[in-house]
Write a protein that holds these residues in place. Structure first.
Motif, PDB file in Angstrom:
ATOM      1  N   ALA A  42       0.952  -1.324  -0.018  1.00 53.22           N
ATOM      2  CA  ALA A  42       0.101  -0.001  -0.042  1.00 53.22           C
ATOM      3  C   ALA A  42       0.975   1.226   0.050  1.00 53.22           C
ATOM      4  CB  ALA A  42      -1.094  -0.154   1.068  1.00 53.22           C
ATOM      5  N   TYR A  43       1.979   1.222   0.839  1.00 50.85           N
ATOM      6  CA  TYR A  43       2.749   2.482   1.123  1.00 50.85           C
ATOM      7  C   TYR A  43       3.502   2.663  -0.438  1.00 50.85           C
ATOM      8  CZ  TYR A  43       6.591   5.622   2.178  1.00 50.85           C
ATOM      9  OH  TYR A  43       7.716   6.478   2.093  1.00 50.85           O
ATOM     10  N   PHE A  44       4.092   1.604  -1.168  1.00 51.29           N
ATOM     11  CA  PHE A  44       4.734   1.585  -2.340  1.00 51.29           C
ATOM     12  C   PHE A  44       3.617   2.000  -3.420  1.00 51.29           C
ATOM     13  CE2 PHE A  44       5.900  -0.410  -6.241  1.00 51.29           C
ATOM     14  CZ  PHE A  44       7.438  -0.049  -6.350  1.00 51.29           C
ATOM     15  N   ALA A  45       2.475   1.455  -3.449  1.00 58.59           N
ATOM     16  CA  ALA A  45       1.679   1.821  -4.616  1.00 58.59           C
ATOM     17  C   ALA A  45       1.226   3.255  -4.535  1.00 58.59           C
ATOM     18  CB  ALA A  45       0.292   1.003  -4.776  1.00 58.59           C
ATOM     19  N   GLU A  46       0.941   3.916  -3.192  1.00 60.23           N
ATOM     20  CA  GLU A  46       0.539   5.300  -2.816  1.00 60.23           C
ATOM     21  C   GLU A  46       1.498   6.206  -3.268  1.00 60.23           C
ATOM     22  OE1 GLU A  46      -0.810   5.090   1.083  1.00 60.23           O
ATOM     23  OE2 GLU A  46      -2.651   4.227   0.848  1.00 60.23           O
ATOM     24  N   THR A  47       2.877   5.924  -2.879  1.00 57.63           N
ATOM     25  CA  THR A  47       4.022   6.845  -2.952  1.00 57.63           C
ATOM     26  C   THR A  47       4.184   6.879  -4.734  1.00 57.63           C
ATOM     27  OG1 THR A  47       5.057   6.141  -0.948  1.00 57.63           O
ATOM     28  CG2 THR A  47       6.440   7.245  -2.591  1.00 57.63           C
ATOM     29  N   ILE A  48       4.152   5.855  -5.432  1.00 56.55           N
ATOM     30  CA  ILE A  48       4.299   5.708  -6.803  1.00 56.55           C
ATOM     31  C   ILE A  48       3.032   6.564  -7.460  1.00 56.55           C
ATOM     32  CG2 ILE A  48       4.797   4.330  -8.792  1.00 56.55           C
ATOM     33  CD1 ILE A  48       6.836   4.361  -7.427  1.00 56.55           C
ATOM     34  N   PRO A  89      -0.938   8.772 -14.379  1.00 55.67           N
ATOM     35  CA  PRO A  89      -1.151   8.831 -13.078  1.00 55.67           C
ATOM     36  C   PRO A  89      -2.740   8.356 -12.954  1.00 55.67           C
ATOM     37  CG  PRO A  89      -1.015  10.849 -14.037  1.00 55.67           C
ATOM     38  CD  PRO A  89      -0.131  10.112 -15.044  1.00 55.67           C
ATOM     39  N   VAL A  90      -3.507   8.497 -14.209  1.00 52.35           N
ATOM     40  CA  VAL A  90      -4.824   8.148 -14.069  1.00 52.35           C
ATOM     41  C   VAL A  90      -4.975   6.429 -13.935  1.00 52.35           C
ATOM     42  CG1 VAL A  90      -7.104   7.737 -15.179  1.00 52.35           C
ATOM     43  CG2 VAL A  90      -5.894  10.016 -15.329  1.00 52.35           C
ATOM     44  N   VAL A  91      -4.202   5.715 -14.733  1.00 46.11           N
ATOM     45  CA  VAL A  91      -4.092   4.341 -14.573  1.00 46.11           C
ATOM     46  C   VAL A  91      -3.599   3.929 -13.287  1.00 46.11           C
ATOM     47  CG1 VAL A  91      -3.307   2.150 -15.658  1.00 46.11           C
ATOM     48  CG2 VAL A  91      -3.850   3.896 -17.158  1.00 46.11           C
ATOM     49  N   ALA A  92      -2.680   4.351 -12.937  1.00 52.22           N
ATOM     50  CA  ALA A  92      -1.699   4.269 -11.758  1.00 52.22           C
ATOM     51  C   ALA A  92      -2.901   4.471 -10.568  1.00 52.22           C
ATOM     52  CB  ALA A  92      -0.653   4.836 -11.272  1.00 52.22           C
ATOM     53  N   GLY A  93      -3.412   5.743 -10.688  1.00 53.25           N
ATOM     54  CA  GLY A  93      -4.466   5.875  -9.364  1.00 53.25           C
ATOM     55  C   GLY A  93      -5.549   4.945  -9.264  1.00 53.25           C
ATOM     56  N   PHE A  94      -6.030   4.496 -10.434  1.00 52.79           N
ATOM     57  CA  PHE A  94      -7.216   3.620 -10.301  1.00 52.79           C
ATOM     58  C   PHE A  94      -6.732   2.186  -9.890  1.00 52.79           C
ATOM     59  CE2 PHE A  94      -9.709   6.878 -12.783  1.00 52.79           C
ATOM     60  CZ  PHE A  94     -10.909   6.818 -11.873  1.00 52.79           C
ATOM     61  N   VAL A 100      -5.286  -1.716  -3.736  1.00 51.40           N
ATOM     62  CA  VAL A 100      -4.849  -1.692  -2.361  1.00 51.40           C
ATOM     63  C   VAL A 100      -6.009  -1.017  -1.643  1.00 51.40           C
ATOM     64  CG1 VAL A 100      -3.271  -0.306  -0.804  1.00 51.40           C
ATOM     65  CG2 VAL A 100      -2.644  -0.975  -2.906  1.00 51.40           C
ATOM     66  N   LEU A 101      -7.293  -0.549  -2.225  1.00 52.29           N
ATOM     67  CA  LEU A 101      -8.291   0.020  -1.769  1.00 52.29           C
ATOM     68  C   LEU A 101      -8.007   1.375  -0.854  1.00 52.29           C
ATOM     69  CD1 LEU A 101     -10.313  -3.055  -0.389  1.00 52.29           C
ATOM     70  CD2 LEU A 101     -10.678  -1.928  -2.466  1.00 52.29           C
ATOM     71  N   SER A 102      -7.362   2.063  -1.505  1.00 48.22           N
ATOM     72  CA  SER A 102      -6.756   3.284  -0.811  1.00 48.22           C
ATOM     73  C   SER A 102      -7.171   4.523  -1.655  1.00 48.22           C
ATOM     74  CB  SER A 102      -5.287   3.384  -1.022  1.00 48.22           C
ATOM     75  OG  SER A 102      -4.858   4.712  -0.657  1.00 48.22           O
ATOM     76  N   ASN A 103      -8.132   5.512  -0.876  1.00 44.78           N
ATOM     77  CA  ASN A 103      -8.540   6.504  -1.487  1.00 44.78           C
ATOM     78  C   ASN A 103      -7.490   7.701  -2.238  1.00 44.78           C
ATOM     79  OD1 ASN A 103     -11.192   5.806  -0.840  1.00 44.78           O
ATOM     80  ND2 ASN A 103     -11.164   6.875   0.953  1.00 44.78           N
ATOM     81  N   LYS A 104      -6.225   7.374  -1.692  1.00 45.30           N
ATOM     82  CA  LYS A 104      -5.232   8.315  -2.373  1.00 45.30           C
ATOM     83  C   LYS A 104      -4.990   8.119  -3.755  1.00 45.30           C
ATOM     84  CE  LYS A 104      -2.858   8.358   2.037  1.00 45.30           C
ATOM     85  NZ  LYS A 104      -1.916   7.670   2.796  1.00 45.30           N
ATOM     86  N   GLY A 105      -5.173   6.918  -4.326  1.00 45.03           N
ATOM     87  CA  GLY A 105      -5.118   6.543  -5.477  1.00 45.03           C
ATOM     88  C   GLY A 105      -5.893   7.134  -6.372  1.00 45.03           C
ATOM     89  N   VAL A 106      -7.432   7.157  -6.150  1.00 40.33           N
ATOM     90  CA  VAL A 106      -8.561   7.646  -6.824  1.00 40.33           C
ATOM     91  C   VAL A 106      -8.412   9.342  -6.898  1.00 40.33           C
ATOM     92  CG1 VAL A 106     -10.383   7.861  -4.964  1.00 40.33           C
ATOM     93  CG2 VAL A 106     -10.817   7.566  -7.451  1.00 40.33           C
ATOM     94  N   LEU A 107      -7.993   9.970  -5.691  1.00 38.59           N
ATOM     95  CA  LEU A 107      -7.778  11.186  -5.649  1.00 38.59           C
ATOM     96  C   LEU A 107      -6.701  11.591  -6.723  1.00 38.59           C
ATOM     97  CD1 LEU A 107      -8.089  14.146  -4.188  1.00 38.59           C
ATOM     98  CD2 LEU A 107      -6.254  13.549  -2.608  1.00 38.59           C
ATOM     99  N   CYS A 108      -5.501  10.916  -6.906  1.00 34.08           N
ATOM    100  CA  CYS A 108      -4.618  11.394  -7.917  1.00 34.08           C
ATOM    101  C   CYS A 108      -5.119  11.305  -9.240  1.00 34.08           C
ATOM    102  CB  CYS A 108      -3.192  10.342  -7.705  1.00 34.08           C
ATOM    103  SG  CYS A 108      -2.135  10.871  -6.109  1.00 34.08           S
ATOM    104  N   ALA A 109      -5.860  10.166  -9.510  1.00 28.02           N
ATOM    105  CA  ALA A 109      -6.457   9.923 -10.559  1.00 28.02           C
ATOM    106  C   ALA A 109      -7.312  11.241 -11.075  1.00 28.02           C
ATOM    107  CB  ALA A 109      -7.187   8.713 -10.580  1.00 28.02           C
ATOM    108  N   LEU A 110      -8.011  11.420  -9.989  1.00 23.77           N
ATOM    109  CA  LEU A 110      -9.154  12.764 -10.306  1.00 23.77           C
ATOM    110  C   LEU A 110      -8.421  13.921 -10.645  1.00 23.77           C
ATOM    111  CD1 LEU A 110     -11.895  11.947  -7.659  1.00 23.77           C
ATOM    112  CD2 LEU A 110     -12.010  11.771 -10.221  1.00 23.77           C
ATOM    113  N   ILE A 111      -7.140  14.118  -9.778  1.00 19.71           N
ATOM    114  CA  ILE A 111      -6.271  15.323 -10.190  1.00 19.71           C
ATOM    115  C   ILE A 111      -5.834  15.297 -11.634  1.00 19.71           C
ATOM    116  CG2 ILE A 111      -4.104  16.253  -9.676  1.00 19.71           C
ATOM    117  CD1 ILE A 111      -4.430  15.555  -6.760  1.00 19.71           C
ATOM    118  N   ALA A 112      -5.442  14.106 -12.160  1.00 13.91           N
ATOM    119  CA  ALA A 112      -5.020  14.182 -13.586  1.00 13.91           C
ATOM    120  C   ALA A 112      -6.042  14.208 -14.596  1.00 13.91           C
ATOM    121  CB  ALA A 112      -4.232  12.687 -13.592  1.00 13.91           C
TER     122      ALA A 112
END
Length: 136
Positions: A42-48, A89-94, A100-112
């Protein structure tokens, strides 16, 4: 007009990508929540995902001003490149969101996705950048 329609079609395809990712993720599958309990993953995926977003969004917006400053007439190529930069970042975010079921990913996708709204030129701007006079 063909160049403007090609740019608009690439923009539509760019927006269909997250729609398909969401449909694919919401319909389930073995990969959804695959790393939800793994703190390291989760940490690795969110950081990337955060780093990809932090680098891709400014780079794609800077590419716009670079094209204008350099007066490069291959605008449709630069528009495709900007959307390709934002697709990462859209693909990586989703993927981060669903695996990972992390909201940080969808937030980054929405930013992109929001930044992509600044990459779609209208027909008027496209004519100005390509130095094309209005057809009679």
């Amino acid at each position: 007009k063909r160049a403007a329609s090609r740019v608009k079609m690439s923009f539509v395809y760019f927006w269909l990508l997250p729609v398909f990712l969401v449909i694919f993720g919401e319909t389930g599958g073995a990969w959804v929540g695959l790393y939800a309990g793994d703190v390291r993953a989760a940490y690795f995926a969110e950081t990337i995902t955060i780093l990809l977003t932090a680098l891709s969004v400014p780079a794609s917006l800077k590419l716009f001003s670079w094209v204008l400053v350099r007066k490069i007439d291959a605008v449709s190529i630069s528009d495709a490149l900007r959307l390709a930069l934002l697709a990462i970042p859209v693909v990586a975010g989703f993927l981060t969101y669903y695996m990972v079921l992390s909201n940080k990913g969808v937030l980054c996708a929405l930013i992109a996705l929001t930044a992509s709204l600044f990459c779609l030129p209208g027909e008027k701007r496209l004519r100005e950048e390509l130095h094309i006079d209005k057809e009679q």
